[in-house]
Write a protein that holds these residues in place. Structure first.
Motif, PDB file in Angstrom:
ATOM      1  N   TYR A 156      41.774  49.199  51.614  1.00  0.00           N
ATOM      2  CA  TYR A 156      40.568  48.308  50.778  1.00  0.00           C
ATOM      3  C   TYR A 156      40.936  46.811  51.125  1.00  0.00           C
ATOM      4  CZ  TYR A 156      39.250  52.751  48.684  1.00  0.00           C
ATOM      5  OH  TYR A 156      38.879  53.928  48.360  1.00  0.00           O
ATOM      6  N   VAL A 157      39.909  46.112  50.654  1.00  0.00           N
ATOM      7  CA  VAL A 157      40.377  44.840  50.405  1.00  0.00           C
ATOM      8  C   VAL A 157      40.266  44.487  48.866  1.00  0.00           C
ATOM      9  CG1 VAL A 157      39.406  42.501  50.280  1.00  0.00           C
ATOM     10  CG2 VAL A 157      39.506  43.474  52.605  1.00  0.00           C
ATOM     11  N   GLY A 158      41.309  43.841  48.303  1.00  0.00           N
ATOM     12  CA  GLY A 158      41.322  43.590  46.821  1.00  0.00           C
ATOM     13  C   GLY A 158      40.850  42.243  46.440  1.00  0.00           C
ATOM     14  N   HIS A 159      40.279  42.505  45.234  1.00  0.00           N
ATOM     15  CA  HIS A 159      40.019  41.244  44.246  1.00  0.00           C
ATOM     16  C   HIS A 159      40.955  40.736  43.464  1.00  0.00           C
ATOM     17  CE1 HIS A 159      37.613  39.502  40.772  1.00  0.00           C
ATOM     18  NE2 HIS A 159      37.670  38.464  41.874  1.00  0.00           N
ATOM     19  N   TYR A 160      41.308  39.373  43.580  1.00  0.00           N
ATOM     20  CA  TYR A 160      42.332  39.065  42.767  1.00  0.00           C
ATOM     21  C   TYR A 160      41.826  38.942  41.255  1.00  0.00           C
ATOM     22  CZ  TYR A 160      45.288  37.144  46.507  1.00  0.00           C
ATOM     23  OH  TYR A 160      46.049  37.002  47.306  1.00  0.00           O
ATOM     24  N   ARG A 161      42.366  39.527  40.391  1.00  0.00           N
ATOM     25  CA  ARG A 161      41.805  39.656  38.895  1.00  0.00           C
ATOM     26  C   ARG A 161      42.036  38.088  38.357  1.00  0.00           C
ATOM     27  NH1 ARG A 161      40.972  44.401  36.718  1.00  0.00           N
ATOM     28  NH2 ARG A 161      41.521  43.688  34.665  1.00  0.00           N
ATOM     29  N   GLY A 162      41.069  37.748  37.569  1.00  0.00           N
ATOM     30  CA  GLY A 162      40.918  36.514  37.200  1.00  0.00           C
ATOM     31  C   GLY A 162      40.002  35.536  37.965  1.00  0.00           C
ATOM     32  N   THR A 163      39.947  35.577  39.217  1.00  0.00           N
ATOM     33  CA  THR A 163      38.907  34.940  39.834  1.00  0.00           C
ATOM     34  C   THR A 163      37.556  35.255  39.700  1.00  0.00           C
ATOM     35  OG1 THR A 163      39.142  36.048  42.122  1.00  0.00           O
ATOM     36  CG2 THR A 163      40.897  34.548  41.687  1.00  0.00           C
TER      37      THR A 163
END
Length: 273
Positions: A156-163
């Motif tokens: 998967y591609v991961g989303h930076y938490r907090g962005t």
């Protein structure tokens, strides 16, 4: 002289020493061959098997999301008309439309209201969107967080938490492997300015255009994922004003994690489902 005086005397101890040397050499050779085979299997596992399994898992997750979204749309369409939702262009200086309160500085006359339903905040490691990059032939799920075990190593591609989430004012920042485990961002260097990057969610499709490419920066360059992204290591790269940004990050050069490559894009359209 006796006939036997010129004959070589071979002691049993010499034979035993030679036999031990032969056994040692043979055993050492077997160890080296075994180690070589194990290393080869490890390389095959990392470069082929992990890619194969991660890609298959990512494809299944994309299909699962599409089925889920299709069933939601079918249920919604059953209660009303079936008119297609229009595409909403994203003005360069205007925040994307929001179903709740408008962002500071937005222009009500230019920002259509309720053009899409906001993304429901996903749980940690939950896949909730699909990233499509036509130039790379890439279509991969986006999950919350950048954990290797729970997100990135699954392909998967991961989303930076907090962005920020897709379509919102700020920076929707993503990370993906360059090599092994599906390597979704292996060909990120092929992107060019103006290339499309699409993010699909249950409620809308957001199209970004590639705007800047930072070939290499430090792995600790946190500025590239800030709300207004700008490299702290190479400040010539980045932005000065708030906007609707997407950031793609991966390791560089290949097969190392010493540096990071960064691609930035700007939102150009929102297409509600």
């Amino acid at each position: 002289m006796p006939a036997w005086s010129g004959a070589r005397v071979v002691r049993h101890s010499d034979r035993r020493r030679r036999a031990r040397r032969r056994r040692a050499l043979w055993g050492g050779g077997e160890v080296l061959v075994t180690v070589g085979v194990l290393l080869m299997l490890l390389v095959v596992h990392q470069l082929w098997w992990t890619n194969r399994e991660a890609r298959r898992a990512a494809e299944r997750q994309v299909e699962a999301l599409e089925r889920e979204w299709g069933s939601v749309r079918a249920g919604t369409a059953g209660g009303g008309g079936g008119a297609a939702a229009p595409t909403v262009s994203a003005p360069a200086a205007t925040p994307a439309p929001d179903a709740g309160a408008s962002d500071a500085g937005s222009s009500p006359s230019r920002a259509p209201k309720r053009s899409y339903v906001p993304v429901v905040l996903p749980r940690r490691s939950q896949a909730y969107a699909v990233l499509t990059v036509p130039r790379l032939g890439l279509r991969v799920p986006v999950a919350e967080g950048v954990s290797k075990a729970d997100v990135l190593d699954k392909g998967y591609v991961g989303h930076y938490r907090g962005t920020q989430q897709p379509g919102r004012v700020g920076n929707f920042a993503l990370a993906g492997h360059r090599n092994t485990h599906g390597e979704p961002f292996r060909y990120l260097p092929r992107l060019r300015r103006g290339d499309d990057i699409e993010v699909e969610t249950r409620t809308a499709t957001y199209t970004y255009d590639v705007d800047q490419i930072l070939p290499r920066t430090s792995a600790t360059d946190s500025g590239v994922v800030r709300a207004v992204p700008r490299s702290l290591v190479r400040p010539a790269y980045g932005y000065d004003e708030p906007g609707h940004y997407i950031t793609l990050t991966t390791c560089t050069p290949e097969f190392t994690s010493r540096y990071r490559m960064v691609v930035w894009g700007k939102l150009v359209s929102v297409r509600p489902r």
